[in-house]
Motif scaffolding. Structure first.
Motif, PDB file in Angstrom:
ATOM      1  N   LEU A  85       4.357 -29.913   0.615  1.00 20.12           N
ATOM      2  CA  LEU A  85       5.281 -29.961   1.737  1.00 20.12           C
ATOM      3  C   LEU A  85       5.984 -31.307   1.664  1.00 20.12           C
ATOM      4  N   CYS A  86       7.316 -31.262   1.625  1.00 21.15           N
ATOM      5  CA  CYS A  86       8.105 -32.451   1.325  1.00 21.15           C
ATOM      6  C   CYS A  86       9.079 -32.786   2.444  1.00 21.15           C
ATOM      7  N   ASP A  87       9.435 -34.063   2.514  1.00 20.87           N
ATOM      8  CA  ASP A  87      10.598 -34.472   3.282  1.00 20.87           C
ATOM      9  C   ASP A  87      11.606 -35.008   2.268  1.00 20.87           C
ATOM     10  N   ASP A  88      12.660 -35.635   2.734  1.00 22.30           N
ATOM     11  CA  ASP A  88      13.727 -36.063   1.828  1.00 22.30           C
ATOM     12  C   ASP A  88      13.294 -37.155   0.850  1.00 22.30           C
ATOM     13  N   THR A  89      12.140 -37.772   1.091  1.00 26.17           N
ATOM     14  CA  THR A  89      11.694 -38.848   0.206  1.00 26.17           C
ATOM     15  C   THR A  89      10.649 -38.393  -0.805  1.00 26.17           C
ATOM     16  N   PRO A 132      10.016 -32.770   9.039  1.00 23.63           N
ATOM     17  CA  PRO A 132       9.331 -33.635   8.076  1.00 23.63           C
ATOM     18  C   PRO A 132       8.357 -32.843   7.187  1.00 23.63           C
ATOM     19  N   LEU A 133       7.780 -31.776   7.727  1.00 25.29           N
ATOM     20  CA  LEU A 133       6.919 -30.869   6.964  1.00 25.29           C
ATOM     21  C   LEU A 133       7.295 -29.453   7.352  1.00 25.29           C
ATOM     22  N   CYS A 134       7.573 -28.622   6.365  1.00 29.10           N
ATOM     23  CA  CYS A 134       7.959 -27.242   6.654  1.00 29.10           C
ATOM     24  C   CYS A 134       7.077 -26.308   5.845  1.00 29.10           C
ATOM     25  N   PRO A 135       5.930 -25.926   6.403  1.00 26.88           N
ATOM     26  CA  PRO A 135       5.082 -24.996   5.661  1.00 26.88           C
ATOM     27  C   PRO A 135       5.728 -23.618   5.604  1.00 26.88           C
ATOM     28  N   ILE A 187       2.430 -18.613 -10.131  1.00 27.56           N
ATOM     29  CA  ILE A 187       2.853 -19.890  -9.551  1.00 27.56           C
ATOM     30  C   ILE A 187       1.741 -20.909  -9.783  1.00 27.56           C
ATOM     31  N   VAL A 188       2.074 -21.990 -10.465  1.00 28.63           N
ATOM     32  CA  VAL A 188       1.133 -23.087 -10.672  1.00 28.63           C
ATOM     33  C   VAL A 188       1.233 -24.065  -9.509  1.00 28.63           C
ATOM     34  N   GLU A 189       2.467 -24.366  -9.100  1.00 29.09           N
ATOM     35  CA  GLU A 189       2.704 -25.240  -7.962  1.00 29.09           C
ATOM     36  C   GLU A 189       4.054 -24.913  -7.355  1.00 29.09           C
ATOM     37  N   ILE A 190       4.178 -25.194  -6.054  1.00 29.86           N
ATOM     38  CA  ILE A 190       5.421 -24.915  -5.349  1.00 29.86           C
ATOM     39  C   ILE A 190       5.696 -26.045  -4.366  1.00 29.86           C
ATOM     40  N   ALA A 191       6.938 -26.471  -4.306  1.00 30.79           N
ATOM     41  CA  ALA A 191       7.377 -27.496  -3.361  1.00 30.79           C
ATOM     42  C   ALA A 191       8.341 -26.864  -2.370  1.00 30.79           C
ATOM     43  N   VAL A 192       8.198 -27.225  -1.091  1.00 28.48           N
ATOM     44  CA  VAL A 192       9.057 -26.710  -0.027  1.00 28.48           C
ATOM     45  C   VAL A 192       9.594 -27.895   0.759  1.00 28.48           C
ATOM     46  N   ILE A 193      10.891 -27.858   1.047  1.00 28.82           N
ATOM     47  CA  ILE A 193      11.532 -28.925   1.805  1.00 28.82           C
ATOM     48  C   ILE A 193      12.523 -28.324   2.789  1.00 28.82           C
ATOM     49  N   ALA A 194      12.585 -28.899   3.978  1.00 27.96           N
ATOM     50  CA  ALA A 194      13.563 -28.493   4.991  1.00 27.96           C
ATOM     51  C   ALA A 194      14.264 -29.742   5.491  1.00 27.96           C
ATOM     52  N   GLU A 195      15.556 -29.603   5.697  1.00 27.78           N
ATOM     53  CA  GLU A 195      16.363 -30.746   6.125  1.00 27.78           C
ATOM     54  C   GLU A 195      15.957 -31.264   7.493  1.00 27.78           C
ATOM     55  N   LYS A 196      15.549 -30.375   8.396  1.00 33.39           N
ATOM     56  CA  LYS A 196      15.351 -30.766   9.788  1.00 33.39           C
ATOM     57  C   LYS A 196      13.901 -30.930  10.211  1.00 33.39           C
TER      58      LYS A 196
END
Length: 130
Positions: A104-108, A80-83, A69-78
């Motif tokens: 760690l991502c949000d919808d934007t 703002p940050l979901c580690p 894994i070089v990089e990983i993005a994680v997002i959860a609908e509910k």
């Protein structure tokens, strides 16, 4: 991080199977081969038997022939940050390096960037077991 990794994580979240928690999560990995592998969480009525988005993406990566894994993005609908949860942190560590970036991502987009040692200090080191 490029927009394609974030877009893949957000798109994967739409495939989450979460009839019990109603808590969809998406993850996307960029592996050493440059390809993106995505996954979503999949629940089961026997709660410990479901699995998170991160190991789903790791499974896709392994089946695609990549190993790092070089990089990983994680997002959860509910959130703002979901580690990643504790178990997923160790699963990611098995295929990551200290330079692996965790977004760690949000919808934007990306809201926080971490390295593997920041995400999981004192991780089990697989090199010492071999």
């Amino acid at each position: 991080m490029s927009d394609d990794l974030f877009a893949a994580a957000r798109a994967a979240m739409a495939f989450a199977h979460v009839p019990y928690s109603k808590f969809p999560v998406g993850a996307a990995i960029r592996a050493e081969d440059g390809r993106i592998y995505a996954g979503a969480n999949i629940e089961n009525l026997s709660f410990p038997q479901g699995w998170c988005a991160e190991p789903t993406a790791i499974g896709q990566m392994i089946m695609g022939g990549a190993r790092k894994i070089v990089e990983i993005a994680v997002i959860a609908e509910k959130l703002p940050l979901c580690p990643p949860c504790g178990g997923c942190r160790q699963k990611i560590a098995e295929f990551a390096t200290p330079q692996t970036r965790i977004y760690l991502c949000d919808d934007t987009g990306v809201k926080k960037t971490m390295t593997m040692p920041e995400l999981l200090p004192f991780a089990f080191e697989t090199e010492i077991l071999g």
